[in-house]
Design a protein around this motif. Structure first.
Motif, PDB file in Angstrom:
ATOM      1  N   MET A 234      30.799 -20.331  67.224  1.00  0.00           N
ATOM      2  CA  MET A 234      31.318 -20.923  68.193  1.00  0.00           C
ATOM      3  C   MET A 234      32.807 -21.053  68.468  1.00  0.00           C
ATOM      4  O   MET A 234      33.209 -20.551  69.437  1.00  0.00           O
TER       5      MET A 234
ATOM      6  N   ASP B  46      16.529 -21.230  76.423  1.00  0.00           N
ATOM      7  CA  ASP B  46      17.083 -20.541  75.125  1.00  0.00           C
ATOM      8  C   ASP B  46      16.736 -21.498  73.747  1.00  0.00           C
ATOM      9  O   ASP B  46      15.988 -22.450  74.126  1.00  0.00           O
TER      10      ASP B  46
ATOM     11  N   GLU C 229      31.445 -21.324  78.316  1.00  0.00           N
ATOM     12  CA  GLU C 229      31.350 -21.069  76.558  1.00  0.00           C
ATOM     13  C   GLU C 229      29.775 -21.305  76.162  1.00  0.00           C
ATOM     14  O   GLU C 229      29.333 -22.224  76.767  1.00  0.00           O
ATOM     15  N   PRO C 230      29.231 -20.773  75.111  1.00  0.00           N
ATOM     16  CA  PRO C 230      29.936 -19.865  74.398  1.00  0.00           C
ATOM     17  C   PRO C 230      30.157 -18.437  75.498  1.00  0.00           C
ATOM     18  O   PRO C 230      29.156 -18.116  76.126  1.00  0.00           O
TER      19      PRO C 230
ATOM     20  N   SER D 202      31.224 -29.724  73.112  1.00  0.00           N
ATOM     21  CA  SER D 202      29.819 -29.217  73.199  1.00  0.00           C
ATOM     22  C   SER D 202      29.269 -28.855  71.631  1.00  0.00           C
ATOM     23  O   SER D 202      28.374 -29.246  71.036  1.00  0.00           O
ATOM     24  N   THR D 203      30.617 -28.603  70.773  1.00  0.00           N
ATOM     25  CA  THR D 203      30.099 -27.993  69.413  1.00  0.00           C
ATOM     26  C   THR D 203      30.183 -29.438  68.602  1.00  0.00           C
ATOM     27  O   THR D 203      29.184 -29.314  67.736  1.00  0.00           O
TER      28      THR D 203
ATOM     29  N   GLU E 204      21.508 -30.524  78.894  1.00  0.00           N
ATOM     30  CA  GLU E 204      20.705 -29.493  79.484  1.00  0.00           C
ATOM     31  C   GLU E 204      20.255 -30.199  80.884  1.00  0.00           C
ATOM     32  O   GLU E 204      20.052 -31.287  80.800  1.00  0.00           O
TER      33      GLU E 204
ATOM     34  N   ARG F 274      27.737 -15.102  72.102  1.00  0.00           N
ATOM     35  CA  ARG F 274      26.812 -16.004  72.620  1.00  0.00           C
ATOM     36  C   ARG F 274      25.092 -15.440  72.821  1.00  0.00           C
ATOM     37  O   ARG F 274      24.169 -16.158  72.236  1.00  0.00           O
TER      38      ARG F 274
ATOM     39  N   LEU G 295      22.566 -17.818  71.223  1.00  0.00           N
ATOM     40  CA  LEU G 295      21.133 -18.324  71.788  1.00  0.00           C
ATOM     41  C   LEU G 295      19.891 -17.875  71.629  1.00  0.00           C
ATOM     42  O   LEU G 295      19.021 -18.568  71.468  1.00  0.00           O
TER      43      LEU G 295
ATOM     44  N   TYR H 274      26.657 -30.843  69.915  1.00  0.00           N
ATOM     45  CA  TYR H 274      25.121 -30.132  69.437  1.00  0.00           C
ATOM     46  C   TYR H 274      25.031 -29.870  68.134  1.00  0.00           C
ATOM     47  O   TYR H 274      24.046 -29.928  67.535  1.00  0.00           O
ATOM     48  N   GLN H 275      26.160 -29.453  67.382  1.00  0.00           N
ATOM     49  CA  GLN H 275      26.041 -28.981  66.024  1.00  0.00           C
ATOM     50  C   GLN H 275      26.183 -30.209  65.286  1.00  0.00           C
ATOM     51  O   GLN H 275      25.786 -30.206  64.154  1.00  0.00           O
TER      52      GLN H 275
ATOM     53  N   TYR I 256      18.284 -23.809  72.206  1.00  0.00           N
ATOM     54  CA  TYR I 256      18.722 -25.096  72.004  1.00  0.00           C
ATOM     55  C   TYR I 256      17.683 -25.979  73.290  1.00  0.00           C
ATOM     56  O   TYR I 256      17.346 -27.024  72.781  1.00  0.00           O
TER      57      TYR I 256
ATOM     58  N   LYS J 170      26.062 -28.786  85.139  1.00  0.00           N
ATOM     59  CA  LYS J 170      27.135 -28.201  85.111  1.00  0.00           C
ATOM     60  C   LYS J 170      27.630 -26.895  85.869  1.00  0.00           C
ATOM     61  O   LYS J 170      28.680 -26.821  86.583  1.00  0.00           O
TER      62      LYS J 170
ATOM     63  N   ARG K 179      31.383 -26.109  79.581  1.00  0.00           N
ATOM     64  CA  ARG K 179      31.301 -26.454  78.185  1.00  0.00           C
ATOM     65  C   ARG K 179      32.719 -25.980  77.364  1.00  0.00           C
ATOM     66  O   ARG K 179      33.154 -24.913  77.936  1.00  0.00           O
ATOM     67  N   PHE K 180      33.215 -26.782  76.423  1.00  0.00           N
ATOM     68  CA  PHE K 180      34.122 -26.269  75.558  1.00  0.00           C
ATOM     69  C   PHE K 180      33.906 -27.054  74.089  1.00  0.00           C
ATOM     70  O   PHE K 180      32.939 -27.312  73.639  1.00  0.00           O
TER      71      PHE K 180
ATOM     72  N   ARG L 136      35.313 -19.244  70.782  1.00  0.00           N
ATOM     73  CA  ARG L 136      36.299 -19.876  71.666  1.00  0.00           C
ATOM     74  C   ARG L 136      37.676 -19.531  71.403  1.00  0.00           C
ATOM     75  O   ARG L 136      38.410 -19.470  72.631  1.00  0.00           O
TER      76      ARG L 136
HETATM   77  P1  TMP Z   1      24.686 -23.481  78.656  1.00  0.00           P
HETATM   78  O1  TMP Z   1      22.979 -23.552  78.625  1.00  0.00           O
HETATM   79  O2  TMP Z   1      25.017 -24.757  79.160  1.00  0.00           O
HETATM   80  O3  TMP Z   1      25.234 -22.156  79.186  1.00  0.00           O
HETATM   81  O4  TMP Z   1      24.803 -23.559  77.107  1.00  0.00           O
HETATM   82  C1  TMP Z   1      24.350 -22.769  76.303  1.00  0.00           C
HETATM   83  C2  TMP Z   1      23.736 -23.569  75.081  1.00  0.00           C
HETATM   84  O5  TMP Z   1      24.739 -23.346  73.925  1.00  0.00           O
HETATM   85  C3  TMP Z   1      23.613 -24.690  75.555  1.00  0.00           C
HETATM   86  O6  TMP Z   1      21.987 -25.090  75.011  1.00  0.00           O
HETATM   87  C4  TMP Z   1      24.467 -25.582  74.415  1.00  0.00           C
HETATM   88  C5  TMP Z   1      24.785 -24.670  73.566  1.00  0.00           C
HETATM   89  N1  TMP Z   1      26.219 -24.831  72.966  1.00  0.00           N
HETATM   90  C6  TMP Z   1      26.174 -25.537  71.538  1.00  0.00           C
HETATM   91  O7  TMP Z   1      25.197 -25.739  70.713  1.00  0.00           O
HETATM   92  N2  TMP Z   1      27.776 -25.631  70.843  1.00  0.00           N
HETATM   93  C7  TMP Z   1      28.592 -25.221  71.653  1.00  0.00           C
HETATM   94  O8  TMP Z   1      29.733 -25.256  71.099  1.00  0.00           O
HETATM   95  C8  TMP Z   1      28.444 -24.694  73.067  1.00  0.00           C
HETATM   96  C9  TMP Z   1      29.691 -24.053  73.845  1.00  0.00           C
HETATM   97  C10 TMP Z   1      27.196 -24.504  73.500  1.00  0.00           C
END
Ligand code: TMP
Length: 209
Positions: A70, A152, A41-42, A100-101, A14, A52, A56, A104-105, A154, A18, A96-97, A74
């Motif tokens: 996700m 959001d 993405e998403p 990120s999964t 965050e 998305r 979110l 983050y996941q 995350y 980007k 993101r692609f 994708r």
């Molecule tokens: P963004 O804020 O960069 O637009 O991304 C949206 C949020 O989604 C960000 O907090 C990261 C999360 N995310 C995942 O958790 N897994 C994923 O695969 C993607 C693409 C985004």
């Protein structure tokens, strides 16, 4: 025959900048004469943008279910938008692609093997030509993200989570140095842009002003 374009992804935690850098890179590529699509993405298709909103705005999800959503978004994005644009010779800059999964996941308990199986099913060998990892300590990134309105789901998670996300991205970059380049996102915005342009030139042979 038209030469396939190049697929560039930007990854990072965050507040790493980007979106700003994706815009600047897309403009620089366009100025250099490339047809460019900037996307994220998403999202990136009407259906994926609806997924998305679900991801979110709602939750918590089971990490595997979340990753499957996700990857559903994708797959739509790749099949309907990204691949056709590349096939027509365009360059795609995607905020993101799949990394990120994993970051983050993965930080929420998604096993790497499950992620790899989803990549196989959803992407069938499709991968970025270059991934720019915008790296920033989570303290700095969260402060930047907090300055924006409307955090959001995350962004509301704690620093420990965001430290694990950062470590996840750096692990990916270390494991795949041919695809990934780590960019210090703690520099000034113009310096980050210059580093990105230099990387695109050295890795993909595309000069930009
Ligand atoms: P963004 O804020 O960069 O637009 O991304 C949206 C949020 O989604 C960000 O907090 C990261 C999360 N995310 C995942 O958790 N897994 C994923 O695969 C993607 C693409 C985004």
């Amino acid at each position: 025959m038209t030469q396939r374009g190049r697929f560039i992804t930007l990854e990072g935690g965050e507040g790493a900048g980007k979106s700003t850098q994706a815009k600047r890179l897309a403009s620089a590529l366009a100025a250099a004469g490339r047809p460019v699509l900037r996307t994220r993405e998403p999202g990136g298709t009407p259906g994926a943008e609806r997924i998305r909103t679900l991801l979110l705005g709602h939750g918590p999800w089971d990490p595997v279910a979340e990753a499957m959503m996700m990857f559903a978004a994708r797959r739509e994005h790749v099949v309907r938008v990204i691949r056709p644009f590349l096939a027509a010779g365009g360059w795609v800059v995607c905020d993101r692609f799949a990394d990120s999964t994993l970051a983050y996941q993965g930080a929420q308990g998604l096993p790497r093997e499950v992620w790899a199986r989803l990549v196989d099913v959803a992407l069938d060998g499709f991968a970025p030509d270059l991934t720019l990892m915008l790296d920033l300590p989570p303290e700095a990134g969260m402060a930047r993200a907090a300055a924006r309105s409307g955090a959001d789901r995350y962004e509301r998670m704690g620093l420990g989570f965001h430290a694990a996300v950062r470590a996840g991205f750096l692990r990916i970059a270390a494991a795949e140095p041919a695809r990934c380049a780590v960019v210090d996102a703690g520099q000034g915005v113009d310096d980050v842009s210059a580093a990105i342009r230099a990387t695109v030139q050295s890795r993909l042979g595309q000069a930009m002003d």
